[in-house]
Each structure stands twice: as structure tokens, then as C-alpha cells.
Design a protein around this motif. Structure first.
Motif, PDB file in Angstrom:
ATOM      1  N   ASP B  11       0.811  -1.223   0.000  1.00  0.00           N
ATOM      2  CA  ASP B  11       0.000   0.000   0.000  1.00  0.00           C
ATOM      3  C   ASP B  11       0.842   1.270   0.000  1.00  0.00           C
ATOM      4  OD1 ASP B  11       0.798  -0.641   2.631  1.00  0.00           O
ATOM      5  OD2 ASP B  11      -0.595   0.872   3.379  1.00  0.00           O
ATOM      6  N   ASN B  12       2.094   1.180   0.477  1.00  0.00           N
ATOM      7  CA  ASN B  12       2.905   2.397   0.519  1.00  0.00           C
ATOM      8  C   ASN B  12       3.528   2.672  -0.847  1.00  0.00           C
ATOM      9  OD1 ASN B  12       5.762   3.756   0.997  1.00  0.00           O
ATOM     10  ND2 ASN B  12       4.387   4.387   2.655  1.00  0.00           N
ATOM     11  N   ASP B  14       5.861   4.728  -1.962  1.00  0.00           N
ATOM     12  CA  ASP B  14       7.315   4.791  -2.072  1.00  0.00           C
ATOM     13  C   ASP B  14       7.927   3.401  -2.124  1.00  0.00           C
ATOM     14  OD1 ASP B  14       7.197   7.521  -1.992  1.00  0.00           O
ATOM     15  OD2 ASP B  14       7.508   7.654   0.188  1.00  0.00           O
ATOM     16  N   ILE B  15       7.465   2.553  -1.208  1.00  0.00           N
ATOM     17  CA  ILE B  15       8.046   1.208  -1.148  1.00  0.00           C
ATOM     18  C   ILE B  15       7.638   0.391  -2.380  1.00  0.00           C
ATOM     19  CG2 ILE B  15       8.025  -0.963   0.161  1.00  0.00           C
ATOM     20  CD1 ILE B  15       8.056   0.662   2.674  1.00  0.00           C
ATOM     21  N   GLU B  17       6.947   1.455  -5.328  1.00  0.00           N
ATOM     22  CA  GLU B  17       7.719   1.902  -6.493  1.00  0.00           C
ATOM     23  C   GLU B  17       9.168   1.447  -6.413  1.00  0.00           C
ATOM     24  OE1 GLU B  17       7.404   6.136  -7.374  1.00  0.00           O
ATOM     25  OE2 GLU B  17       5.220   5.866  -7.311  1.00  0.00           O
ATOM     26  N   ALA B  18       9.744   1.539  -5.194  1.00  0.00           N
ATOM     27  CA  ALA B  18      11.147   1.148  -5.036  1.00  0.00           C
ATOM     28  C   ALA B  18      11.325  -0.330  -5.353  1.00  0.00           C
ATOM     29  CB  ALA B  18      11.618   1.458  -3.615  1.00  0.00           C
ATOM     30  N   VAL B  19      10.400  -1.167  -4.841  1.00  0.00           N
ATOM     31  CA  VAL B  19      10.471  -2.610  -5.111  1.00  0.00           C
ATOM     32  C   VAL B  19      10.299  -2.860  -6.608  1.00  0.00           C
ATOM     33  CG1 VAL B  19       9.314  -4.829  -4.752  1.00  0.00           C
ATOM     34  CG2 VAL B  19       9.720  -3.303  -2.797  1.00  0.00           C
ATOM     35  N   GLU B  21      10.806  -0.830  -9.138  1.00  0.00           N
ATOM     36  CA  GLU B  21      11.943  -0.379  -9.944  1.00  0.00           C
ATOM     37  C   GLU B  21      13.151  -1.297  -9.789  1.00  0.00           C
ATOM     38  OE1 GLU B  21      12.681   3.793  -9.270  1.00  0.00           O
ATOM     39  OE2 GLU B  21      10.592   4.270  -9.785  1.00  0.00           O
ATOM     40  N   SER B  22      13.350  -1.789  -8.549  1.00  0.00           N
ATOM     41  CA  SER B  22      14.465  -2.707  -8.324  1.00  0.00           C
ATOM     42  C   SER B  22      14.291  -3.950  -9.180  1.00  0.00           C
ATOM     43  CB  SER B  22      14.542  -3.122  -6.850  1.00  0.00           C
ATOM     44  OG  SER B  22      14.683  -1.990  -6.040  1.00  0.00           O
ATOM     45  N   ASP B  25      14.684  -3.028 -12.900  1.00  0.00           N
ATOM     46  CA  ASP B  25      16.103  -2.847 -13.221  1.00  0.00           C
ATOM     47  C   ASP B  25      16.794  -4.192 -13.398  1.00  0.00           C
ATOM     48  OD1 ASP B  25      15.743  -0.186 -13.080  1.00  0.00           O
ATOM     49  OD2 ASP B  25      16.730   0.114 -11.136  1.00  0.00           O
ATOM     50  N   PRO B 107      12.843  -3.502   6.848  1.00  0.00           N
ATOM     51  CA  PRO B 107      13.017  -2.964   5.494  1.00  0.00           C
ATOM     52  C   PRO B 107      13.779  -3.949   4.603  1.00  0.00           C
ATOM     53  CG  PRO B 107      14.546  -1.940   7.035  1.00  0.00           C
ATOM     54  CD  PRO B 107      13.668  -2.831   7.839  1.00  0.00           C
ATOM     55  N   VAL B 108      13.280  -4.067   3.372  1.00  0.00           N
ATOM     56  CA  VAL B 108      13.833  -5.073   2.459  1.00  0.00           C
ATOM     57  C   VAL B 108      15.188  -4.606   1.914  1.00  0.00           C
ATOM     58  CG1 VAL B 108      13.402  -6.330   0.331  1.00  0.00           C
ATOM     59  CG2 VAL B 108      11.497  -5.717   1.813  1.00  0.00           C
ATOM     60  N   LEU B 110      18.070  -4.967  -0.956  1.00  0.00           N
ATOM     61  CA  LEU B 110      18.032  -5.256  -2.403  1.00  0.00           C
ATOM     62  C   LEU B 110      18.503  -6.680  -2.708  1.00  0.00           C
ATOM     63  CD1 LEU B 110      17.488  -4.169  -5.238  1.00  0.00           C
ATOM     64  CD2 LEU B 110      19.875  -3.412  -5.323  1.00  0.00           C
ATOM     65  N   LEU B 113      15.968  -9.230  -1.737  1.00  0.00           N
ATOM     66  CA  LEU B 113      14.819  -9.175  -2.639  1.00  0.00           C
ATOM     67  C   LEU B 113      15.122  -9.930  -3.934  1.00  0.00           C
ATOM     68  CD1 LEU B 113      12.021  -7.879  -3.388  1.00  0.00           C
ATOM     69  CD2 LEU B 113      13.322  -5.976  -4.365  1.00  0.00           C
ATOM     70  N   LEU B 114      16.278  -9.611  -4.504  1.00  0.00           N
ATOM     71  CA  LEU B 114      16.607 -10.219  -5.799  1.00  0.00           C
ATOM     72  C   LEU B 114      16.842 -11.721  -5.679  1.00  0.00           C
ATOM     73  CD1 LEU B 114      18.875  -7.430  -7.379  1.00  0.00           C
ATOM     74  CD2 LEU B 114      16.426  -7.881  -7.756  1.00  0.00           C
TER      75      LEU B 114
END
Lengths: 507, 123
Positions: B11-12, B14-15, B17-19, B21-22, B25, B107-108, B110, B113-114
Motif C-alpha cells: 500500500d505504501n 514509495d516502497i 515503487e522502489a520494489v 523499480e528494483s 532494473d 526494510p527489504v 536489495l 529481494l533479488l
């Protein structure tokens, strides 16, 4: 004959005297009163029965001269020589032409009554003396509830005379607002003849009303008859004022404590909200920066890119420090609300320590600290690995902060059911006095101007150790470095925590 | 056609979008949903299904647990792999409790996550 019998057996002493004052007749009661036979009395002058002096012979003469006009208390002497007292009556028996023929005398022995009366008078005088010298106010009331006497102290207090005060006179000095209540209490106690204790305002001689504590108890005569009340009063105005002041002070204090408690709660709530709100964009930032860093490192580094890469690397580092600070705040707010939860898992403490030392190697190099780790793996146990890492990170960060340029030794070990983490530095050290409080919230042993930080690291460290059922202690001397030792049970049994409320859902 | 490989339910903004985009990418295709209800609609309306769902637990409208319940009631969706992304307690413990394939702690990071996403699909 019958009349003689009647005469002799009468319980009152009777004498008949002729006009010359000689006894011509006396009954048996008379004989027993004087302890002699009646016949011994006959022919003797009446006057001879009374001893010389104003209470004896003089008074007897007086009665004889008055003849029936008045009775007198007269002293007389018994045959055994003892002196007694009688109530003496005398009256003439006259001839038909009105001339006195004989004088009739009655003597009523009142020795015992007189003695009692004198004793009573004496004890009352004694009581008055006692009462007047007492440092408290005293009053006496009779059977009718009306006051009969006040001591000197009372009269001095009200500035009124005994005559003004007796009866209901004293009531004019009672404060009009207190009078009805006080009177009702007084009369109710009186009716039941029970002790009472009441307070009312009484006007002092200077016109000022003073609070009086009045205690009354029923009093009884030696034969058990109710005689009235006796009461004592003390001026409790100063006491009452002090008490009132104390109560108001206590109220204010409680208010302050409550305000302080509310302020702390408000602060903790703010801390909780602020740290949550800060953390969310921060985690997005961390991810974005990591992505940027990743991309830059993946591309072939060209000379104009090198500066950019360095800047991003620094930004990542700074963001990491920011994250640590925000996480500390979040932890503190969790601890404050009892929401610090452990997630224990099997892990190797030696492994954790090695990891953390490796993770801090770069920071230690920058601080000029040689970082050594001792501990033979495996040191197995069940702990919250992330939280144990936090303990090590906090202790290592402190060691580097307060002992730059000096070596740091990390030792992990196990003995029986206890595992130990020891971090030794050779920095500025801590005094014994400061060692007591550095584990408190927002505490630090040094000036915030010289050493930054929130002052939360050791507080959180201790909370984590204690949540594991363990302890933390420090051994140090100023200038001689510090040794922090954390002891943990091999298998942590987390303290019973209340069911955590769900964390605030982000908007 | 969009590859539609990973569905990010968060729901957030910023997060999310960051996830996203990561992952983009790194070469993944990404679907985005701001809560469980939006994600559920997207899944039901699409013929394509993602290889993996990254699911936040605390969200308005429909939270992660409700989303899982609905998903499991739908035979077409019930077998989709789900990895929880949560700050609420231990992600691993919560994942086990809710029967998902894995958990990522917020907080995740990178790398985490990958490497997690790489277990379920390749870019």
C-alpha cells in the motif's frame, strides 16, 4: 409507760433543759450519742456537753438564746472524748400564760455528712487548682448539660469571666455557622451519655475565630450516679491549616505526577508514530539507493562516473546510519509499550560474533581499532539472531566510539547453560557512578557535544539481554577502558509479553 | 504482451515503487497493486498469472491475510507462490504461520529481494 418507751426508742437525741440550763431529761438516743447513760446526763448543765470555742459552746449558747429561730451545726464531745458534730434545734415549752417552762433540744448527728462534704469541697478545690494550671481548656457541665465551670485557660482564651461563661453563656463565642451542628452533637452525646469529639470555631479574645477540638466524657459520682460531663479543648487551627496545606500539596503533587505520566505517554506515542512514519520512506530510500549503487557498479566505471559512484556509496552509508537511528527509536517505543518481541531460532553464537566482526571490519579500520574475535564454534543455543546481532553491533559501535585507535576484543564462550558475549575496549572508560545509569533510557556518561548518538544503544542492549532472560554488566575505570559482559541462557525463555497490538497500518 | 512475472501488493507508494523499480532494473516484469482487493481483481481479470506474489500484510481495504484466504478459495489462483513482505514480527515466522512460500523482513534489502525472487522466476 408507752410514751416513755416511744421517747426512749426514738432515733433522734432529745434533751429537756430547765430555765437554769440544767438537763432534766434525756432519751436513750441521747445517751448513745454522748456514750453515757441518760441518768448521767440529768442534772448536768447543757453547756458542759459542748467544748469551749466558737463551734461548740458559743454556738450552743446562740441556739439557746435564739430559741427556735434557727438551727446550727454544733460541735460536741462524746463521753470517750471524741469530737462530733450535730445539727441542733431548740425550742421552748411555755406555760398557759406564755412563760417559758422548759427548753426542748434535738441533736441530729451529722458528723459523717460533714466529713463527706468537706472531702468533696477539698477535691473540688484540688481539681480547680489542677484545671487552672493545665495547658488545655477545660469545662465541666452538670446533669442538665449546662456548663458549671471553666478553667483559667478557657477564660483567658475567650477573654470572658466565669460568670459570663457558665450556663449557656459560652455559646456566644461559638461561630454561628458551627453552633447548630456542635450543639446537636453535644446534646445527642449527652442524651446517650457517651463520649464525644467535635470541632467548631471559637472566638478568641482578640476576635479571631480558632478551630477547637472539643472532647467530652461523662463523669460519675463515687456512688455511680451520673453527674454531668467534663471536657477538654485544644486549639487545632495551626494543625488544621498545616494539614490542609499538606493535602493541597499532595493533590498538586499527584497532579504533577499524573501530568508527567501523561507527558511520558505522549512522548512514547509520538516516538512510536514518528519512528514508524520515518522508517517507511527510509526503507524505500534504502532500496532505491541500493538499486542505484547496483546499477552504477554494474556499468563499466568510466572516469567521470568514479566520483558519482563514491557519492552514492557515501549516501548508502549515511542512509544506513539513519536507518540505525530510526530503528533505535522504533525499538525504544516497542520496549516502552511492551512490544519488544523475540523470534528465537537455533543459532551459533560464535558464527554470529564472527559475522558481526566482519561486518564492522571496515568501520573498525576507519576508527583505527584492531578488532579481534575469540570463540570456538559451535556455541549453540536458541536466541533471536537478529537481536543478538544488535547487541554485538551496539557494543562494538560503543567500543569504537569511545576507544578509537585502540584494539577491541570480542570473546564468546559457553559454560553449562550460559553463553557469554564479552566486548573489551581500551577507551576512556566509565566511572562507577556512571556505570549504574548508562543502561537507562536516553542516558550517556559523556557530554553529547563530544559524543553524538541518542543514548539508546545500551538501554536497548540491556532490554534485549533481559528479554532473553539474560543480563548485562560493565567493569570499568575512567581511562582504563571498559569490559561489557552479556550473559544469556543457552535456550532463551522470552519473558511473558502481553499480546502485541497490531502495528499501525501505514496510511 | 507484458511479461507479468511478479505481482507486488503493497500500500505504501514509495516502497511499492522502489520494489518495482528494483525488479524492473533486474529485468523482471512487474504488476502493481495498492491493496489486496485491487490485486485480487487484477488476478481475476487477467488471463496471464504472475510467477510470484510479493505480499504486504498490513494494508487498508483488504489486508494480506484476507487476500490469501480469497486466493486459496479460487482454484485458478490457489497454487500461486506467495512471499510475505512484513515489518510485523519475524517474516519467516509469519510466513510459516500463514502457509506462504517465504518471508522477507522489512526494510527489504536489495540483495535479499533479488535472491528471493530469483528462486521463483528468471528475468
Amino acid at each position: 409507760m408507752t410514751r416513755d418507751l416511744l421517747y426512749d426508742s426514738a432515733p433522734v437525741a432529745h434533751l429537756e433543759v430547765d430555765l437554769d440550763g440544767l438537763i432534766c431529761r434525756a432519751n436513750n438516743a441521747c445517751a448513745s450519742a454522748f456514750t453515757c447513760t441518760a441518768s448521767n446526763l440529768v442534772g448536768r448543765p447543757l453547756i458542759s456537753l459542748f467544748p469551749d470555742g466558737p463551734n461548740g459552746r458559743d454556738k450552743a449558747q446562740h441556739v439557746l438564746q435564739g430559741l427556735g429561730t434557727e438551727a446550727e451545726e454544733v460541735a460536741f464531745v462524746r463521753g470517750d472524748g471524741s469530737e462530733r458534730w450535730a445539727q441542733m434545734f431548740a425550742w421552748p415549752v411555755r406555760t398557759s400564760d406564755g412563760l417559758p417552762q422548759t427548753i426542748q433540744i434535738l441533736l441530729l448527728d451529722i458528723t459523717e455528712q460533714r466529713r463527706l462534704h468537706l472531702e468533696l469541697e477539698g477535691s473540688e478545690a484540688h481539681f480547680r487548682l489542677l484545671g487552672d494550671s493545665a495547658p488545655i481548656m477545660l469545662w465541666i457541665a452538670g446533669r442538665d448539660a449546662r456548663c458549671t465551670s471553666f478553667n483559667q485557660r478557657w477564660l483567658e482564651f475567650t477573654g470572658r469571666s466565669m460568670e459570663m461563661e457558665v450556663g449557656d453563656g459560652w455559646l456566644v463565642s461559638v461561630h454561628p455557622e458551627d453552633l447548630p451542628g456542635a450543639m446537636a452533637a453535644y446534646l445527642a452525646a449527652f442524651a446517650d451519655r457517651r463520649s464525644f469529639r467535635m470541632e467548631y470555631r471559637l472566638r478568641r479574645a482578640d476576635g479571631q475565630y480558632r478551630w477547637i477540638l472539643d472532647t467530652g466524657v461523662p463523669r460519675y459520682l463515687p456512688d455511680g450516679d451520673f453527674a454531668g460531663y467534663i471536657g477538654s479543648c485544644i486549639d487545632v487551627t495551626d494543625f488544621k491549616e498545616a494539614h490542609e496545606a499538606l493535602r493541597s500539596l499532595k493533590g498538586q503533587l499527584e497532579e504533577r505526577v499524573q501530568e508527567a505520566g501523561e507527558a511520558i505517554q505522549a512522548r512514547d506515542e509520538f516516538l512510536s508514530i514518528a519512528s514508524h512514519e520515518l522508517r517507511t520512506p527510509l526503507s524505500a530510500l534504502v532500496l532505491q539507493l541500493a538499486g542505484l549503487q547496483h546499477t552504477l557498479h554494474a556499468t563499466k566505471v568510466q572516469s567521470q562516473n568514479a566520483k558519482l559512484v563514491g557519492k552514492v556509496d557515501k549516501a548508502v552509508k549515511v542512509t544506513g546510519r539513519l536507518t540505525t537511528l530510526v530503528d533505535s527509536l522504533l525499538d525504544v517505543s516497542r520496549i516502552a509499550s511492551g512490544r519488544l518481541q523475540l523470534h528465537p531460532e537455533a543459532c551459533d553464537l560464535a558464527d554470529v560474533a564472527r559475522d558481526m566482526v566482519a561486518r564492522d571490519a571496515e568501520a573498525a579500520r576507519r576508527a583505527g581499532c584492531e578488532l579481534r574475535c575469540h570463540g570456538e564454534p559451535p556455541i549453540l543455543g536458541v536466541w533471536d539472531r537478529v537481536r543478538i546481532e544488535q547487541i554485538l553491533a551496539n557494543l562494538l559501535s560503543n567500543a569504537m566510539k569511545y576507544g578509537p585507535g585502540n584494539p577491541i576484543e570480542v570473546t564468546v564462550a559457553a559454560a553449562g547453560e550460559t553463553a557469554t558475549i564479552a566486548v573489551r575496549d581500551h577507551g576512556i572508560g566509565i566511572s562507577q557512578a556512571d556505570a549504574e545509569r548508562i543502561f537507562g533510557r536516553f542516558e550517556r556518561a559523556v557530554s553529547v557535544r563530544h559524543y553524538g548518538g541518542l543514548g539508546l544503544g545500551l538501554y536497548i542492549t540491556r532490554q534485549i539481554a533481559e528479554a532473553h532472560g539474560g543480563t548485562i554488566r560493565v567493569t570499568s575505570e575512567p581511562g582504563a577502558g571498559a569490559l561489557f559482559v552479556v550473559e544469556l541462557p543457552r535456550r532463551c525463555e522470552p519473558r511473558a509479553e502481553p499480546e502485541p497490538p497490531r502495528e499501525r497500518a501505514p496510511r | 504482451m507484458s511479461p507479468g512475472r511478479v505481482l507486488v501488493v503493497e500500500d505504501n507508494d514509495d516502497i511499492r515503487e522502489a520494489v518495482a523499480e528494483s525488479l524492473e532494473d533486474a529485468g523482471y516484469g512487474v504488476w502493481l497493486a495498492a491493496n489486496g482487493a485491487i490485486a485480487m481483481n487484477a488476478l481475476r481479470e487477467s488471463t496471464d498469472l504472475p510467477f510470484l506474489i510479493l505480499l504486504d500484510l498490513m494494508m487498508p481495504v483488504m489486508d494480506g491475510a484476507q487476500f490469501l484466504q480469497e486466493m486459496r478459495g479460487d482454484p485458478r489462483l490457489s497454487e500461486l507462490p506467495v512471499v510475505l513482505v512484513t515489518a510485523d514480527g519475524s517474516a519467516v515466522t509469519r510466513a510459516t504461520a500463514l502457509g506462504t512460500h517465504g518471508g522477507l523482513q522489512k526494510p527489504v534489502q536489495l540483495d535479499d529481494l533479488l535472491s528471493t525472487v530469483a528462486k521463483y522466476c528468471q528475468p
